[in-house]
Every structure is written in structure tokens, then in C-alpha cells.
Design an enzyme around this catalytic site. Structure first.
Site, PDB file in Angstrom:
ATOM      1  N   ASP A 142      -8.501 -27.901  13.723  1.00 16.62           N
ATOM      2  CA  ASP A 142      -7.778 -28.139  14.974  1.00 16.62           C
ATOM      3  C   ASP A 142      -6.577 -29.035  14.670  1.00 16.62           C
ATOM      4  O   ASP A 142      -6.633 -29.886  13.782  1.00 16.62           O
ATOM      5  CB  ASP A 142      -8.689 -28.808  16.010  1.00 16.62           C
ATOM      6  CG  ASP A 142      -9.838 -27.889  16.438  1.00 16.62           C
ATOM      7  OD1 ASP A 142      -9.738 -26.664  16.246  1.00 16.62           O
ATOM      8  OD2 ASP A 142     -10.848 -28.416  16.961  1.00 16.62           O
ATOM      9  N   HIS A 148     -13.710 -25.146  10.551  1.00 15.52           N
ATOM     10  CA  HIS A 148     -14.859 -24.649  11.320  1.00 15.52           C
ATOM     11  C   HIS A 148     -14.566 -23.263  11.871  1.00 15.52           C
ATOM     12  O   HIS A 148     -13.422 -22.822  11.888  1.00 15.52           O
ATOM     13  CB  HIS A 148     -15.226 -25.638  12.435  1.00 15.52           C
ATOM     14  CG  HIS A 148     -14.109 -25.933  13.394  1.00 15.52           C
ATOM     15  ND1 HIS A 148     -13.043 -26.763  13.082  1.00 15.52           N
ATOM     16  CD2 HIS A 148     -13.855 -25.493  14.644  1.00 15.52           C
ATOM     17  CE1 HIS A 148     -12.222 -26.825  14.097  1.00 15.52           C
ATOM     18  NE2 HIS A 148     -12.677 -26.051  15.066  1.00 15.52           N
ATOM     19  N   HIS A 154     -10.705 -22.300  10.962  1.00 10.61           N
ATOM     20  CA  HIS A 154      -9.469 -23.045  11.227  1.00 10.61           C
ATOM     21  C   HIS A 154      -9.790 -24.529  11.316  1.00 10.61           C
ATOM     22  O   HIS A 154     -10.951 -24.909  11.446  1.00 10.61           O
ATOM     23  CB  HIS A 154      -8.842 -22.586  12.553  1.00 10.61           C
ATOM     24  CG  HIS A 154      -9.687 -22.924  13.741  1.00 10.61           C
ATOM     25  ND1 HIS A 154     -10.788 -22.180  14.127  1.00 10.61           N
ATOM     26  CD2 HIS A 154      -9.630 -23.951  14.636  1.00 10.61           C
ATOM     27  CE1 HIS A 154     -11.345 -22.723  15.185  1.00 10.61           C
ATOM     28  NE2 HIS A 154     -10.685 -23.809  15.525  1.00 10.61           N
ATOM     29  N   ARG A 195     -22.513 -16.551  24.097  1.00 13.37           N
ATOM     30  CA  ARG A 195     -22.308 -17.971  23.828  1.00 13.37           C
ATOM     31  C   ARG A 195     -21.057 -18.454  24.550  1.00 13.37           C
ATOM     32  O   ARG A 195     -20.063 -17.726  24.640  1.00 13.37           O
ATOM     33  CB  ARG A 195     -22.177 -18.161  22.318  1.00 13.37           C
ATOM     34  CG  ARG A 195     -21.887 -19.562  21.886  1.00 13.37           C
ATOM     35  CD  ARG A 195     -22.120 -19.754  20.382  1.00 13.37           C
ATOM     36  NE  ARG A 195     -21.901 -21.140  20.098  1.00 13.37           N
ATOM     37  CZ  ARG A 195     -20.701 -21.652  19.800  1.00 13.37           C
ATOM     38  NH1 ARG A 195     -19.647 -20.882  19.668  1.00 13.37           N
ATOM     39  NH2 ARG A 195     -20.578 -22.950  19.599  1.00 13.37           N
TER      40      ARG A 195
HETATM   41  C1  LIG Z   1      -2.995 -27.917  21.888  1.00 14.18           C
HETATM   42  C2  LIG Z   1      -3.264 -26.825  21.232  1.00 14.18           C
HETATM   43  C3  LIG Z   1      -4.232 -26.757  20.089  1.00 14.18           C
HETATM   44  C4  LIG Z   1      -4.428 -25.273  19.893  1.00 14.18           C
HETATM   45  C5  LIG Z   1      -3.050 -24.751  20.198  1.00 14.18           C
HETATM   46  C6  LIG Z   1      -2.712 -25.482  21.518  1.00 14.18           C
HETATM   47  C7  LIG Z   1      -3.523 -24.841  22.662  1.00 14.18           C
HETATM   48  C8  LIG Z   1      -4.798 -24.122  22.170  1.00 14.18           C
HETATM   49  C9  LIG Z   1      -5.465 -24.733  20.934  1.00 14.18           C
HETATM   50  C10 LIG Z   1      -6.341 -23.750  20.156  1.00 14.18           C
HETATM   51  C11 LIG Z   1      -7.771 -23.583  20.692  1.00 14.18           C
HETATM   52  C12 LIG Z   1      -8.557 -22.578  19.805  1.00 14.18           C
HETATM   53  C13 LIG Z   1      -8.377 -22.868  18.308  1.00 14.18           C
HETATM   54  C14 LIG Z   1      -6.874 -23.118  17.992  1.00 14.18           C
HETATM   55  C15 LIG Z   1      -6.662 -23.221  16.482  1.00 14.18           C
HETATM   56  C16 LIG Z   1      -6.069 -22.031  18.669  1.00 14.18           C
HETATM   57  O1  LIG Z   1      -5.801 -20.921  18.234  1.00 14.18           O
HETATM   58  O2  LIG Z   1      -5.732 -22.453  19.959  1.00 14.18           O
HETATM   59  C17 LIG Z   1      -6.394 -24.328  18.756  1.00 14.18           C
HETATM   60  C18 LIG Z   1      -4.962 -24.824  18.514  1.00 14.18           C
HETATM   61  C19 LIG Z   1      -4.883 -25.891  17.429  1.00 14.18           C
HETATM   62  O3  LIG Z   1      -5.676 -26.832  17.410  1.00 14.18           O
HETATM   63  O4  LIG Z   1      -4.006 -25.741  16.592  1.00 14.18           O
HETATM   64  O1  LIG Z   2     -16.833 -22.076  19.908  1.00  9.06           O
HETATM   65  C1  LIG Z   2     -16.907 -22.963  19.060  1.00  9.06           C
HETATM   66  O2  LIG Z   2     -17.986 -23.471  18.729  1.00  9.06           O
HETATM   67  C2  LIG Z   2     -15.679 -23.441  18.342  1.00  9.06           C
HETATM   68  C3  LIG Z   2     -14.458 -23.425  19.226  1.00  9.06           C
HETATM   69  C4  LIG Z   2     -13.264 -23.982  18.528  1.00  9.06           C
HETATM   70  O3  LIG Z   2     -13.285 -24.263  17.363  1.00  9.06           O
HETATM   71  C5  LIG Z   2     -12.016 -24.212  19.282  1.00  9.06           C
HETATM   72  O4  LIG Z   2     -11.935 -23.826  20.468  1.00  9.06           O
HETATM   73  O5  LIG Z   2     -11.085 -24.791  18.686  1.00  9.06           O
HETATM   74 FE   LIG Z   3     -11.523 -25.414  16.742  1.00  6.43          FE
END
Ligand SMILES: C=C1C[C@]23C[C@H]1CC[C@H]2[C@@]12CCC[C@@](C)(C(=O)O1)[C@H]2[C@@H]3C(=O)O
Ligand SMILES: O=C(O)CCC(=O)C(=O)O
Ligand SMILES: [Fe+2]
Length: 361
Positions: free
Chosen positions: A236, A291, A234, A301
Site C-alpha cells: 500500500d 500482501h 502489492h 469474502r
Molecule cells: C489512496 C490510494 C491508495 C490506493 C490508490 C488510492 C485509492 C485506492 C487505493 C488502493 C486500494 C486497493 C489496493 C491499491 C494498491 C489500489 O489499487 O487502490 C491501493 C492504492 C495504493 O495504496 O497505492
Molecule cells: O482484502 C484484503 O484482505 C486485502 C485488501 C487490500 O490489500 C487493499 O484493499 O489494499
Molecule cells: Fe492492500
């Protein structure tokens, strides 16, 4: 009333797979629901390790006089880099790692007391992007948006949760300053200054134009790591993400020409990712990096992602200076809220959804 990050999915519930969290520790073999193949994620096996060129994202010393250019260069070529001499005290990194470990070591019934709701952002659960995949990811997460007090109180009775709230507060404060500093260093390398961006300021005593969320991740030991996925590929949705990883490798970044590259943990350093909003702001000059996280057969981890972006009602659009005089901006303007909702529906196609269509060709 401006929307807050905590409200972004209200009215847009996301149906996640049931969090019938397996007892990760007792499994000898990967259940079918956790076994990924190419058809579950087209990128799963993309470019299996190319001839090792040894290339990796750069490690940048923030005290180096040329740090701004090095950051700018890393944002253009990789969309990611590591930083040393970032000024965040080691004890604070150790503190957030300890908190994360102790949270995920709680019995699952306790963690579920703070389960994330379908319309909420905060709490315990599988990664939000899980809804886009048929297979489950080998990980558990905890998202913090706004004060963690309510959730932490459910996890840790007595006084302990107050200490943990203090750690989160201190961590977020340090990360906010660092994120703003990194953004300006990167922008300065492109000749973009405070005059070009109305909604942000360089003064780090006023960071109210930005907001953040914290994502704690745990990837337990896995019996068949080659067939499992910790967190699927994905980008961010942020301006920048600052990631702390413990001393177990697992994070990988994708480069079209090199495939998946494992980012080695370097004690005391932090990983920085360019997010989609920074990509938009720079008219695509900085690449939001694809990533993912892989898992491990012998070591669990932990990672902590500080997801940082503008206030919810701020319109983000390409900086005019970065749009060529004869071209038009590649993206239309969006707020973080609009973008997160687009992402909740279209996932990895979100960025192309807000791309301006070419008028003539
Ligand atoms: C402020 C954010 C950014 C979110 C959504 C919301 C709260 C949690 C974040 C994450 C964290 C994990 C990867 C991601 C892809 C996910 O699934 O939840 C992120 C997402 C994004 O960056 O789109
Ligand atoms: O665990 C990791 O190294 C990546 C985590 C991540 O990409 C995320 O939380 O958005
Ligand atoms: Fe991420």
C-alpha cells in the site's frame, strides 16, 4: 491550492480493463481471462507453503503495557500485525461490514451508476492495480475518498444512503484516531517523538495533518480458487493501512524467508499494514509489507481497508534520527500525491524509483 486525494489522478488517467463484470455467481469454470499462471504474476506461486512453522503476524493487545515495543518489533520483522482492544466499537465494525455487503449485493447495473472514472479515485470498479496485469482479478471494489454522498445517492435512492454516509463518517473518525495512535506507538519504539516530525501531531483532537481513503472489497465465491487471484500482490502507498476482514480467510502477507502466510480472521480484531510512506519515513526500518488476497470456493469474502497518509502537499522523508551518522538517507523526499502518481506508472517499482543512488561504494 493544495491537491487533494480526490484529485490525485486528474490529468493521469489510468486505463483499466473494461469492467464487463462477469456474473460471478453463474460460472462453473474459470474463464481464461481469470486464470492466472506463474507468468501472469511472478509471485503467484512464490514459495508454495513452506514447511509449516506456524509462524504468523502477531496479535497485539493495545492495552498491554509493552504494546509500543511489540508494534515496533512487528513493523520491523513483518510490516504487519493484528490488534485487539483497539477501542473501535464492535457495532461499528458490524455496521461497515453490513454496508459493504449490501453495496456489493446491488445489481451490477446499479453499481455501475457509481462507476469510478478513469481520472477519479472514488467509485465502483476493479482495483486500480489491475492495469498492470494481463489477467483479471476475482473481485470488485468500491473506493471512497472524500464524502461518499454523491456516489451513495446513485446507489441507494430514498433515505438509506444517508444512514450509510453516517456509518462511513463514524468509521473514518474512529480509524483516524486509531491510525495516529498506532503511528506514534510505533515511532516511539524507535525513540522518535513529536519533536522529530514537524508535520504531524500526537494530539488526536487535531488530525488535519492526515487524510485517508476507504477501499471496500468483495471476493465472490470462485469455482477454481487455486487458479484465480482476488487481489494481486502489492504494497500500500500509505503510512499505515487498517484492514477489517469478515470471517472468511484470504489475506496473505509475504515474507522472504517464509513465503505467503495466510492471516487468520480473528473476530473483532483489525489487521494493520505498514505502507510505503512509513517505510520511507523510517528510512526502511519498518517494512512495507507485500500482501495479496486469495479467494474461496464456498464462501464469499469482504474486506474494508482504511488507507491512511499525510496531507497531499506534505513532504515525507526519512527522519534524520534514523539515518546513521555516517550514512545518507535511503530515500529522497516525496509527497503522497507524487508517490501515488509514481505508483500509478511504476507500480511495485515505485519505492525503488525514489531510492537515493549510492554516491560512492
Ligand atoms: C489512496 C490510494 C491508495 C490506493 C490508490 C488510492 C485509492 C485506492 C487505493 C488502493 C486500494 C486497493 C489496493 C491499491 C494498491 C489500489 O489499487 O487502490 C491501493 C492504492 C495504493 O495504496 O497505492
Ligand atoms: O482484502 C484484503 O484482505 C486485502 C485488501 C487490500 O490489500 C487493499 O484493499 O489494499
Ligand atoms: Fe492492500
Amino acid at each position: 491550492m493544495p491537491t487533494m486525494l480526490t484529485d490525485v489522478f486528474r490529468g493521469h488517467p489510468i486505463h483499466l480493463p473494461h469492467s464487463h463484470q462477469p456474473d460471478f455467481t453463474s460460472l462453473r469454470e474459470l474463464p481464461d481471462s481469470y486464470t492466472w499462471t506463474l507468468k501472469d504474476d511472478l509471485l503467484f506461486a512464490a514459495a508454495p507453503s513452506p514447511p509449516a512453522t506456524g509462524e504468523n503476524i502477531p496479535l497485539i493487545d493495545l492495552n498491554h503495557p509493552d504494546a509500543a515495543n511489540q508494534i515496533g518489533c512487528a513493523c520491523r520483522t513483518w510490516g504487519a500485525f493484528q490488534i485487539a482492544n483497539h477501542g473501535v466499537p464492535l457495532e461499528l465494525l458490524q455496521g461497515i461490514e453490513f454496508l459493504t455487503g449490501s453495496l456489493f449485493r446491488l445489481p451490477v447495473q446499479r453499481k455501475l451508476k457509481a462507476a469510478r472514472s478513469e481520472t477519479g479515485v472514488s467509485g465502483y470498479g476493479v482495483a486500480r492495480i489491475s492495469s498492470f496485469f494481463n489477467k483479471q482479478m476475482w473481485s470488485e471494489g468500491f473506493t471512497i475518498a472524500g464524502s461518499p454522498l454523491n456516489d451513495f445517492r446513485k446507489l441507494w435512492p430514498k433515505q438509506l444512503h444517508l444512514n450509510y454516509c453516517d456509518i462511513v463518517e463514524e468509521y473514518e473518525e474512529q480509524m483516524q484516531k486509531l491510525a495516529s495512535k498506532l503511528m506514534w506507538l510505533a515511532l516511539n519504539s524507535l525513540g522518535v517523538t513529536e519533536d522529530d516530525i514537524k508535520w504531524a501531531s500526537v494530539d488526536d483532537s487535531d488530525l488535519n495533518w492526515a487524510q485517508s481513503a476507504l477501499q471496500l472489497n468483495h471476493y465472490p465465491v470462485c469455482p477454481q480458487p487455486d487458479r484465480a487471484m482476488g487481489l494481486a500482490a502489492h504494497t500500500d502507498s500509505t503510512l499505515l493501512t487498517i484492514l477489517y476482514q469478515n470471517n472468511t480467510a484470504g489475506l496473505q502477507v509475504f515474507r522472504d524467508d517464509l513465503g505467503w502466510i495466510t492471516v487468520p480472521p480473528i473476530p473483532g480484531s483489525l489487521v494493520v499494514n505498514v505502507g510505503d510512506l512509513f517505510h520511507i519515513l523510517t528510512n526502511g526500518l519498518f517494512k512495507s509489507v507485500l500482501h495479496r488476497a486469495r479467494v474461496n470456493q464456498t464462501r464469499s469474502r469482504l474486506s474494508v481497508a482504511f488507507l491512511w497518509g499525510p496531507q497531499s502537499d506534505t513532504k515525507i522523508s526519512p527522519v534524520p534520527k534514523l539515518v546513521s551518522p555516517v550514512g545518507s538517507p535511503l530515500y529522497r523526499s516525496v509527497t503522497w500525491t507524487e508517490y501515488l502518481r509514481t505508483k500509478a506508472v511504476h507500480f511495485n517499482k515505485a519505492l525503488s524509483m525514489i531510492r537515493n543512488h549510492k554516491e560512492e561504494e
